[in-house]
Design a protein around this motif. Sequence first.
Motif, PDB file in Angstrom:
ATOM      1  N   ILE A 211       0.838  -1.189   0.000  1.00 28.10           N
ATOM      2  CA  ILE A 211       0.000   0.000   0.000  1.00 28.10           C
ATOM      3  C   ILE A 211       0.874   1.239   0.000  1.00 28.10           C
ATOM      4  N   ARG A 212       0.608   2.132  -0.944  1.00 34.66           N
ATOM      5  CA  ARG A 212       1.375   3.363  -1.026  1.00 34.66           C
ATOM      6  C   ARG A 212       0.893   4.365   0.014  1.00 34.66           C
ATOM      7  N   LEU A 213       1.814   5.161   0.513  1.00 33.99           N
ATOM      8  CA  LEU A 213       1.465   6.214   1.458  1.00 33.99           C
ATOM      9  C   LEU A 213       1.038   7.463   0.694  1.00 33.99           C
ATOM     10  N   GLY A 214      -0.150   7.948   0.988  1.00 38.48           N
ATOM     11  CA  GLY A 214      -0.615   9.203   0.433  1.00 38.48           C
ATOM     12  C   GLY A 214      -0.405  10.333   1.429  1.00 38.48           C
ATOM     13  N   PRO A 215      -0.792  11.540   1.067  1.00 38.04           N
ATOM     14  CA  PRO A 215      -0.576  12.686   1.971  1.00 38.04           C
ATOM     15  C   PRO A 215      -1.275  12.544   3.311  1.00 38.04           C
ATOM     16  N   ARG A 216      -2.519  12.057   3.292  1.00 35.96           N
ATOM     17  CA  ARG A 216      -3.257  11.948   4.551  1.00 35.96           C
ATOM     18  C   ARG A 216      -2.719  10.839   5.445  1.00 35.96           C
ATOM     19  N   SER A 217      -2.405   9.694   4.859  1.00 41.42           N
ATOM     20  CA  SER A 217      -1.850   8.610   5.671  1.00 41.42           C
ATOM     21  C   SER A 217      -0.458   8.957   6.179  1.00 41.42           C
ATOM     22  N   THR A 218       0.317   9.685   5.371  1.00 41.95           N
ATOM     23  CA  THR A 218       1.634  10.139   5.834  1.00 41.95           C
ATOM     24  C   THR A 218       1.495  11.096   7.006  1.00 41.95           C
ATOM     25  N   ALA A 219       0.540  12.026   6.914  1.00 43.57           N
ATOM     26  CA  ALA A 219       0.315  12.970   8.007  1.00 43.57           C
ATOM     27  C   ALA A 219      -0.153  12.251   9.263  1.00 43.57           C
TER      28      ALA A 219
END
Length: 279
Positions: free
Chosen positions: A10-18
């Motif tokens: 699963i790739r990390l997007g901006p919201r999951s990274t935050a």
Amino acid sequence: MTPTPQARPIRLGPRSTAALALVSTVGAVGFGWPFLAPPSSQIGTHTQDAPWLFAGLLVLLVAVVAATIAESGLGPKAVAMLGVLAATGAALRPIGAGTAGIEPMFFLMVLSGRVLGPGFGFTLGSLTMFASALLTGGVGPWMPFQMLAMGWFTMGAGLLPGPDRLRGRAELALLAGYGFLAAFAYGTIMNLAGWPFMGALASGIAFDPHAAVPANLARFLAYCVATSLGWDLGRAVVTVALTLTLGPAVLKALRRATRRAAFETAVTFEPRRPVKHPT
């Protein structure tokens, strides 16, 4: 014959990274605040802050899962797989009961984090430790710190390079090397949760709020060697051995399960075609 598509983490997007950055920051503060307390403070243990840290951690874990699902288009099968892996890891923990570092759950966390990626990996590690604490009766002020440390442990496996290309012996060697080093890192991080509360007068290796940073660092290293080196070494060796022997089969099973769970499969809708009626 059409080749079987590779299951990608699963790739990390901006919201999951935050969300991961926020939960990691809260965790770092939870581990580190006793070192910032003034020498005159009367702090004793984590019994006061652990319930608040645990409550905040649960909320942030939900945020991580929600952000990952929203950004990757995962379905309910993916969440169900997360629960199955957490239950499996929790069931593996009592096998060794921590004796001499015989903890087979760590190798499963390494392989699962590799396949699921850092976002779901962090959630899986934290939930596995929570479930195992309920199963073994290990609920206490140390539990949220174990959840954080295991979350970081599993997340690190998801951040390793070459998730799409690296396969075979090279990947196993990478995972085994990570498991070996991360096993020591886990024990070292967990030592931070209890070491500041030993009391300077209790031992020459305890935290001294009046001492300089180099002196306390030397004390901490001595504390780790004296109290946890044997367990950390055993945990590292068991993780490497299980990764090299069972790794190929477990990785294959995990990747097959992720394909069936339709990871990273976006749902598309085709426009409805008008129906032609016979004249």
